[in-house]
Design a protein around this motif. Structure first.
Motif, PDB file in Angstrom:
ATOM      1  N   GLU A   1       0.827  -1.144  -0.169  1.00 44.09           N
ATOM      2  CA  GLU A   1      -0.211   0.092  -0.114  1.00 44.09           C
ATOM      3  C   GLU A   1       0.797   1.377   0.032  1.00 44.09           C
ATOM      4  O   GLU A   1       0.585   2.338  -0.592  1.00 44.09           O
ATOM      5  CB  GLU A   1      -0.862  -0.058   1.175  1.00 44.09           C
ATOM      6  CG  GLU A   1      -2.000  -1.006   1.066  1.00 44.09           C
ATOM      7  CD  GLU A   1      -2.911  -1.195   2.463  1.00 44.09           C
ATOM      8  OE1 GLU A   1      -2.335  -0.606   3.326  1.00 44.09           O
ATOM      9  OE2 GLU A   1      -4.000  -2.074   2.123  1.00 44.09           O
ATOM     10  N   SER A   2       2.086   1.310   0.591  1.00 47.67           N
ATOM     11  CA  SER A   2       2.982   2.410   0.833  1.00 47.67           C
ATOM     12  C   SER A   2       3.678   2.582  -0.789  1.00 47.67           C
ATOM     13  O   SER A   2       3.555   3.768  -1.257  1.00 47.67           O
ATOM     14  CB  SER A   2       3.973   2.150   1.997  1.00 47.67           C
ATOM     15  OG  SER A   2       4.876   3.154   1.722  1.00 47.67           O
ATOM     16  N   LEU A   3       4.012   1.570  -1.146  1.00 46.78           N
ATOM     17  CA  LEU A   3       4.677   1.775  -2.540  1.00 46.78           C
ATOM     18  C   LEU A   3       3.855   1.967  -3.606  1.00 46.78           C
ATOM     19  O   LEU A   3       4.582   2.552  -4.541  1.00 46.78           O
ATOM     20  CB  LEU A   3       5.449   0.239  -2.777  1.00 46.78           C
ATOM     21  CG  LEU A   3       6.738  -0.117  -1.907  1.00 46.78           C
ATOM     22  CD1 LEU A   3       7.080  -1.613  -2.118  1.00 46.78           C
ATOM     23  CD2 LEU A   3       7.827   0.646  -2.521  1.00 46.78           C
ATOM     24  N   CYS A   4       2.738   1.546  -3.550  1.00 46.72           N
ATOM     25  CA  CYS A   4       1.832   1.637  -4.706  1.00 46.72           C
ATOM     26  C   CYS A   4       0.589   2.263  -4.478  1.00 46.72           C
ATOM     27  O   CYS A   4      -0.488   2.306  -5.325  1.00 46.72           O
ATOM     28  CB  CYS A   4       1.428   0.157  -5.120  1.00 46.72           C
ATOM     29  SG  CYS A   4       2.847  -1.033  -5.534  1.00 46.72           S
ATOM     30  N   ALA A   5       0.430   3.330  -3.651  1.00 49.86           N
ATOM     31  CA  ALA A   5      -0.527   4.141  -3.250  1.00 49.86           C
ATOM     32  C   ALA A   5      -0.802   4.869  -4.530  1.00 49.86           C
ATOM     33  O   ALA A   5      -0.029   5.608  -5.084  1.00 49.86           O
ATOM     34  CB  ALA A   5      -0.267   5.221  -2.105  1.00 49.86           C
ATOM     35  N   GLY A   6      -2.305   5.082  -4.766  1.00 46.48           N
ATOM     36  CA  GLY A   6      -2.665   5.637  -5.757  1.00 46.48           C
ATOM     37  C   GLY A   6      -2.197   5.121  -7.298  1.00 46.48           C
ATOM     38  O   GLY A   6      -2.820   5.631  -8.374  1.00 46.48           O
ATOM     39  N   LEU A   7      -1.716   3.877  -7.304  1.00 50.22           N
ATOM     40  CA  LEU A   7      -1.332   3.176  -8.669  1.00 50.22           C
ATOM     41  C   LEU A   7      -2.621   2.525  -9.034  1.00 50.22           C
ATOM     42  O   LEU A   7      -3.143   1.538  -8.368  1.00 50.22           O
ATOM     43  CB  LEU A   7      -0.134   2.463  -8.593  1.00 50.22           C
ATOM     44  CG  LEU A   7       1.000   3.309  -8.053  1.00 50.22           C
ATOM     45  CD1 LEU A   7       2.327   2.446  -8.333  1.00 50.22           C
ATOM     46  CD2 LEU A   7       1.233   4.686  -9.135  1.00 50.22           C
TER      47      LEU A   7
ATOM     48  N   ASP B   1       2.951   1.936 -19.067  1.00 47.32           N
ATOM     49  CA  ASP B   1       3.889   1.230 -19.555  1.00 47.32           C
ATOM     50  C   ASP B   1       5.024   0.727 -18.394  1.00 47.32           C
ATOM     51  O   ASP B   1       5.749  -0.001 -18.447  1.00 47.32           O
ATOM     52  CB  ASP B   1       4.592   1.543 -20.824  1.00 47.32           C
ATOM     53  CG  ASP B   1       3.660   1.707 -22.072  1.00 47.32           C
ATOM     54  OD1 ASP B   1       2.791   0.976 -22.047  1.00 47.32           O
ATOM     55  OD2 ASP B   1       4.017   2.424 -23.075  1.00 47.32           O
ATOM     56  N   LYS B   2       5.030   1.621 -17.446  1.00 49.77           N
ATOM     57  CA  LYS B   2       6.163   1.681 -16.347  1.00 49.77           C
ATOM     58  C   LYS B   2       5.435   0.783 -15.272  1.00 49.77           C
ATOM     59  O   LYS B   2       4.451   1.271 -14.462  1.00 49.77           O
ATOM     60  CB  LYS B   2       6.593   3.151 -16.053  1.00 49.77           C
ATOM     61  CG  LYS B   2       7.795   2.930 -15.110  1.00 49.77           C
ATOM     62  CD  LYS B   2       8.078   4.469 -14.491  1.00 49.77           C
ATOM     63  CE  LYS B   2       8.989   4.221 -13.487  1.00 49.77           C
ATOM     64  NZ  LYS B   2       9.513   5.683 -13.179  1.00 49.77           N
ATOM     65  N   ILE B   3       6.123  -0.375 -15.056  1.00 51.12           N
ATOM     66  CA  ILE B   3       5.563  -1.144 -13.792  1.00 51.12           C
ATOM     67  C   ILE B   3       6.379  -0.837 -12.862  1.00 51.12           C
ATOM     68  O   ILE B   3       7.400  -0.852 -12.763  1.00 51.12           O
ATOM     69  CB  ILE B   3       5.823  -2.787 -14.231  1.00 51.12           C
ATOM     70  CG1 ILE B   3       4.742  -3.083 -15.390  1.00 51.12           C
ATOM     71  CG2 ILE B   3       5.574  -3.484 -13.012  1.00 51.12           C
ATOM     72  CD1 ILE B   3       5.097  -4.515 -16.058  1.00 51.12           C
ATOM     73  N   VAL B   4       5.773  -0.636 -11.635  1.00 50.73           N
ATOM     74  CA  VAL B   4       6.403  -0.344 -10.275  1.00 50.73           C
ATOM     75  C   VAL B   4       6.471  -1.637  -9.333  1.00 50.73           C
ATOM     76  O   VAL B   4       7.646  -1.802  -8.861  1.00 50.73           O
ATOM     77  CB  VAL B   4       5.443   0.793  -9.494  1.00 50.73           C
ATOM     78  CG1 VAL B   4       5.914   0.907  -8.109  1.00 50.73           C
ATOM     79  CG2 VAL B   4       5.350   1.981 -10.169  1.00 50.73           C
ATOM     80  N   LEU B   5       5.546  -2.597  -9.324  1.00 46.41           N
ATOM     81  CA  LEU B   5       5.594  -3.842  -8.523  1.00 46.41           C
ATOM     82  C   LEU B   5       4.770  -4.542  -9.299  1.00 46.41           C
ATOM     83  O   LEU B   5       3.672  -4.615  -9.722  1.00 46.41           O
ATOM     84  CB  LEU B   5       5.151  -3.374  -7.225  1.00 46.41           C
ATOM     85  CG  LEU B   5       4.887  -4.539  -6.224  1.00 46.41           C
ATOM     86  CD1 LEU B   5       6.339  -5.077  -5.892  1.00 46.41           C
ATOM     87  CD2 LEU B   5       4.347  -4.283  -4.875  1.00 46.41           C
ATOM     88  N   THR B   6       5.428  -6.071  -9.277  1.00 48.87           N
ATOM     89  CA  THR B   6       4.778  -7.154  -9.768  1.00 48.87           C
ATOM     90  C   THR B   6       4.683  -8.292  -8.763  1.00 48.87           C
ATOM     91  O   THR B   6       5.870  -8.570  -8.076  1.00 48.87           O
ATOM     92  CB  THR B   6       5.397  -7.777 -10.916  1.00 48.87           C
ATOM     93  OG1 THR B   6       5.541  -6.905 -12.135  1.00 48.87           O
ATOM     94  CG2 THR B   6       4.778  -8.985 -11.359  1.00 48.87           C
TER      95      THR B   6
END
Length: 434
Positions: free
Chosen positions: A242-248, A273-278
């Protein structure tokens, strides 16, 4: 008085991946160990290992363990510095109900006098002398108590090697316990993000509660205890995501006919096109790992919560090193995390509050850190705590202590625990949550 102060070095290391690639990792691993020993010049070393032999099966794994001990104990820095050398490694692979793959290595300088260990068979202290190596079922090692956790502690795991091994020490008039521990891991990243705390966390809490209860209420008198090993403590993964991907935007990928996703992809809000976390069952791929390296991962310390249930019983010096797991096993990527799990402080050194009674009063600084920050040590970086023991006395009362416990990282001398409160309240609470 000086000969009563004993520099002590406690080290914990999960060596599973070391045994997967001894050819490339072993010399680096032992070199970094020797470098740490040289830096602190300890009188005693307690090296607790987990996953000895790695995934190697049966006799092959046992022989690799024997070979590793031969290499370690033939190192000139070890043989010249330490007259007493003990290595007791559980390789009882034929008895799955007993096999833990734990290893306890103890090194003592000749200058440290009056060192003895508790004989669990004859119920008396026995002086340590010379070299003692045992690799196998350890049934003849009477100076060590080894236990495997009951299967119901880890219901999701059909087979595990999780357990603990205990030694009781006496140096001069100072008595204390050293306990090697290995708790259960997070089996699936997708399961770990469902709840906060996760079910895996609750299982670990139950096992640790069991160990602390044994130390407090077992047949032996309670003494100061130092518990160090692979606790497999994880960050609250749900909160980290949740912290890394807030609003994504998140994309849930499912197989035909299945409701649960096998992959979750979080994409950049400005560029899809830019992936933050998988996330997958065994994949945790963060495109920017600097989040966990910057300032030793301080941003995520607030999600490092698994010890909170035990603050009345255990304390830990402040963590000022990056998460110890899971690092890349590529020999050329010593400082990079691999893409399997959320980086976490799995490897820890925890102390009963009563240990403060036997730490030298003039020892204002204890060093708590990892070994091999920039080189490949396997998927776990060994973690160590260096401190000085005052072995001149051990005048702890037999009754439970009653005073406020310090908060995490507190170094004050106002401490205590109440074992009755622990066994009646915390254990009950943990069981009610499972």
């Amino acid at each position: 008085m000086e000969d009563q102060i004993v520099p002590l070095l406690l080290i914990t290391a999960n060596v599973g991946s070391l045994f997967e690639d001894r050819q490339n990792i072993e010399s680096i691993w032992i070199g970094q160990l020797i470098q740490t020993i040289t830096q602190f010049e300890p009188g005693c070393i307690a090296l607790h290992l987990q996953e000895c032999g790695g995934k190697l099966a049966g006799a092959e794994g046992e022989e690799e363990v024997r070979s590793f001990i031969r290499v370690l104990f033939s190192n000139n820095e070890i043989t010249q510095r330490f007259e007493v050398r003990c290595a007791w490694i559980d390789q009882d692979y034929k008895k799955q109900e007993q096999f833990t793959a734990l290893g306890c290595i103890y090194l003592v300088k000749k200058s440290v006098k009056n060192v003895s260990l508790w004989n669990f068979k004859e119920s008396k202290f026995e002086e340590l002398d010379g070299e003692s190596v045992s690799v196998g079922d350890l049934k003849e090692v009477v100076l060590l108590e080894k236990k495997k956790f009951p299967k119901e502690f880890f219901p999701q795991c059909k087979w595990s090697r999780k357990g603990y091994a205990r030694t009781r020490w006496k140096i001069n008039d100072c008595v204390f316990d050293l306990l090697n521990i290995h708790l259960f891991h997070d089996a699936s990243n997708l399961e770990a993000i469902k709840l906060s705390p996760s079910q895996y966390c609750k299982n670990r809490q139950r096992a640790l509660a069991h160990v602390v209860d044994k130390l407090n209420n077992g047949p032996l008198p309670k003494e100061p205890a130092m518990i160090f090993g692979d606790f497999n403590f994880r960050l609250d993964t749900k909160s980290v995501v949740e912290s890394l991907c807030a609003g994504l935007h998140s994309q849930h990928v499912r197989k035909d006919g299945e409701n649960c996703p096998f992959k979750i992809i979080y994409r950049d809000a400005k560029s899809s096109d830019k992936i933050v976390l998988t996330l997958e069952h065994r994949k945790f791929i963060v495109q920017d790992q600097s989040h966990f390296h910057h300032d030793n991962g301080k941003r995520f310390q607030k999600y490092n919560k698994e010890l909170e249930e035990f603050k009345r019983e255990l304390y830990e010096y402040s963590i000022s090193f990056p998460p110890s797991y899971p690092f890349s096993e590529n020999i050329d990527e010593g400082a990079r995390y691999n893409n399997s799990r959320c980086p976490s402080w799995c490897d820890r050194v925890l102390l009963s509050h009563s240990v403060k009674k036997i730490i030298a009063k003039d020892d204002g600084v204890c060093t708590y850190d990892i070994i091999g920050r920039k080189v490949c040590m396997g998927d776990h970086k060994p973690v160590f705590l260096q401190l000085n023991l005052d072995t001149s006395k051990n005048d702890l009362p037999d009754s439970s202590f009653h005073s406020a416990s310090p908060t995490h990282g507190d170094h004050t001398t106002h401490w205590a625990w109440n074992s009755e409160d622990f066994s009646s309240n915390i254990v009950t609470d943990l069981q009610s949550n499972l």
